[in-house]
Design an enzyme around this catalytic site. Structure first.
Site, mmCIF file in Angstrom:
data_model
loop_
_atom_site.group_PDB
_atom_site.id
_atom_site.type_symbol
_atom_site.label_atom_id
_atom_site.label_comp_id
_atom_site.label_asym_id
_atom_site.label_seq_id
_atom_site.Cartn_x
_atom_site.Cartn_y
_atom_site.Cartn_z
ATOM 1 N N TRP A 1 0.820 -1.209 0.000
ATOM 2 C CA TRP A 1 0.000 0.000 0.000
ATOM 3 C C TRP A 1 0.855 1.261 0.000
ATOM 4 O O TRP A 1 0.545 2.237 -0.679
ATOM 5 C CB TRP A 1 -0.976 -0.018 1.164
ATOM 6 C CG TRP A 1 -1.951 1.123 1.204
ATOM 7 C CD1 TRP A 1 -2.268 1.885 2.275
ATOM 8 C CD2 TRP A 1 -2.762 1.627 0.114
ATOM 9 N NE1 TRP A 1 -3.207 2.842 1.939
ATOM 10 C CE2 TRP A 1 -3.528 2.691 0.616
ATOM 11 C CE3 TRP A 1 -2.891 1.270 -1.223
ATOM 12 C CZ2 TRP A 1 -4.424 3.413 -0.172
ATOM 13 C CZ3 TRP A 1 -3.777 1.995 -2.015
ATOM 14 C CH2 TRP A 1 -4.532 3.054 -1.484
ATOM 15 N N ASP B 1 -15.030 0.381 1.991
ATOM 16 C CA ASP B 1 -13.920 -0.468 2.387
ATOM 17 C C ASP B 1 -14.414 -1.793 2.953
ATOM 18 O O ASP B 1 -13.833 -2.860 2.711
ATOM 19 C CB ASP B 1 -13.064 0.262 3.431
ATOM 20 C CG ASP B 1 -11.616 -0.192 3.405
ATOM 21 O OD1 ASP B 1 -11.280 -1.117 2.649
ATOM 22 O OD2 ASP B 1 -10.807 0.381 4.159
ATOM 23 N N LYS C 1 -13.591 -2.669 9.979
ATOM 24 C CA LYS C 1 -13.938 -3.458 8.784
ATOM 25 C C LYS C 1 -13.054 -4.692 8.652
ATOM 26 O O LYS C 1 -13.484 -5.721 8.120
ATOM 27 C CB LYS C 1 -13.887 -2.600 7.529
ATOM 28 C CG LYS C 1 -12.521 -2.002 7.195
ATOM 29 C CD LYS C 1 -11.693 -2.849 6.278
ATOM 30 C CE LYS C 1 -10.353 -2.196 5.987
ATOM 31 N NZ LYS C 1 -9.507 -3.014 5.075
#
Length: 377
Positions: free
Chosen positions: A26, A265, A212
């Site tokens: 990322w 997400d 999440k």
């Protein structure tokens, strides 16, 4: 003004010199986005081989081996060199490393330079969000995050992607929002394929990113155990409610959780084994021992690392998060997977919306139905 004329919008100034701290998948993807947007980017890597491959071959052979990176992206192995002259910093490290890395960044960063902390999680024992952890080490720097439904490889390849850029707004930001840190960061990262949205609700965005991952493990567990789309849709929807309740309790907005950093997400992470959280859950649901998951490789899974932190924080603020509690109980060996999810499904019946205030004992529990089908939960 004629029909074809558009209203004039105030100009927004991007940050020009960007330091990205962390050359994982990322971090590399965000560095590539910034370089594609025309910024001067230095990507800090602890791994000499990774830095060499980026500079010589324009590819991160370890984390994004099949993705061509911009020729202008420069990797360095010296943090002082990465931060020298930086107008803005993007910090992308595992959640457990945020405190130690922020302390290192503090030695070299110039006064007042904004930092986007793009790690997702809640610190154990303290219950602090990642920007709050960084603040304790960095002091007086504008702190925010970039978060959304973003798989690193797809982002780096230039697939159309959207994300929220969140920084708290000062009173001056309200008067001139185009000059806010959030707006300038959003401009800095905008390309033809990477679309940014601006938020002032840092708490809501960070809670979405942290919780999440835990919900994705739950979805993976049920998928691995042989259940299908009904189950996953229920977990996603009720998981989002858990995110909303916790965000609201901490001063965030429920509305934020319905946006990119929450619902977006969550949907992405719960829908593909490209997500390490979903993948771990699937393997555990199939009966694979934790030590044997990912082929026995020591893969960091943020939802696993943060499940206990999430429910500890929820308990501190008086919030019930039964899905997250179930995941933590299974991960820590306090509950067997199938029985834990059966207990989740047979909790007292409640109202949706909460304001209705209805709750009563589930008749399934009254009947104490035995589990005859191994798929029953």
């Amino acid at each position: 003004m004629t029909v074809t004329q558009r209203p004039q919008r105030p100009a927004c100034r991007p940050y020009d010199r960007i330091a990205v701290i962390g050359a994982g998948a990322w971090g590399t993807a965000l560095a590539a986005v910034a370089a594609t947007a025309g910024r001067k980017v230095r990507l800090f890597s602890r791994d000499n081989q990774v830095a060499r491959s980026i500079n010589a071959d324009h590819v991160n052979t370890r984390y994004l081996p099949d993705v061509a990176l911009p020729d202008t992206l420069v990797a360095v192995t010296d943090m002082a060199a990465a931060l020298d002259g930086a107008d803005a910093v993007i910090m992308v490290v595992p959640s457990r490393a945020v405190r130690s890395v922020a302390a290192q960044v503090a030695r070299y960063i110039a006064h007042g330079v904004p930092v986007a902390v793009c790690s997702k999680g809640i610190e154990p024992t303290t219950g602090l969000l990642m920007t709050q952890v960084a603040e304790q080490e960095l002091g007086a720097h504008p702190l925010g995050t970039v978060s959304g439904p973003t798989f690193a490889r797809e982002t780096a390849l230039g697939h159309p992607t959207a994300a929220s850029v969140a920084f708290p707004f000062t009173p001056m930001d309200r008067l001139a929002p185009h000059e806010s840190t959030a707006a300038r960061f959003a401009h800095t990262l905008s390309t033809e394929s990477f679309r940014t949205y601006i938020s002032d609700d840092l708490v809501g965005v960070e809670i979405g990113g942290a919780v999440k991952n835990v919900i994705a493990i739950a979805c993976g567990m049920m998928t691995g155990a042989g259940f299908a789309e009904n189950t996953r849709a229920a977990l996603i929807t009720r998981g989002m409610e858990e995110m909303k309740v916790l965000a609201e309790a901490l001063g965030g907005r429920r509305e934020t959780v319905t946006g990119l950093s929450g619902a977006g997400d969550l949907t992405l992470t719960c829908s593909s084994t490209t997500s390490r959280n979903m993948s771990l859950g699937v393997q555990l649901g199939q009966g694979t021992a934790r030590a044997d998951c990912f082929g026995g490789k020591p893969v960091v899974v943020e939802g696993e690392a943060n499940a206990t932190s999430v429910i500890d924080l929820a308990r501190r603020v008086g919030v019930s998060m039964p899905i997250c509690e179930t995941v933590d109980a299974v991960l820590t060996g306090r509950a067997e997977l199938r029985q834990a999810f059966r207990d989740l499904w047979t909790r007292p019946i409640e109202a949706e919306p909460r304001a209705l205030g209805v709750s009563f004992t589930n008749p399934v529990m009254l009947a104490a139905t035995p589990i005859n089908d191994e798929r029953q939960i």
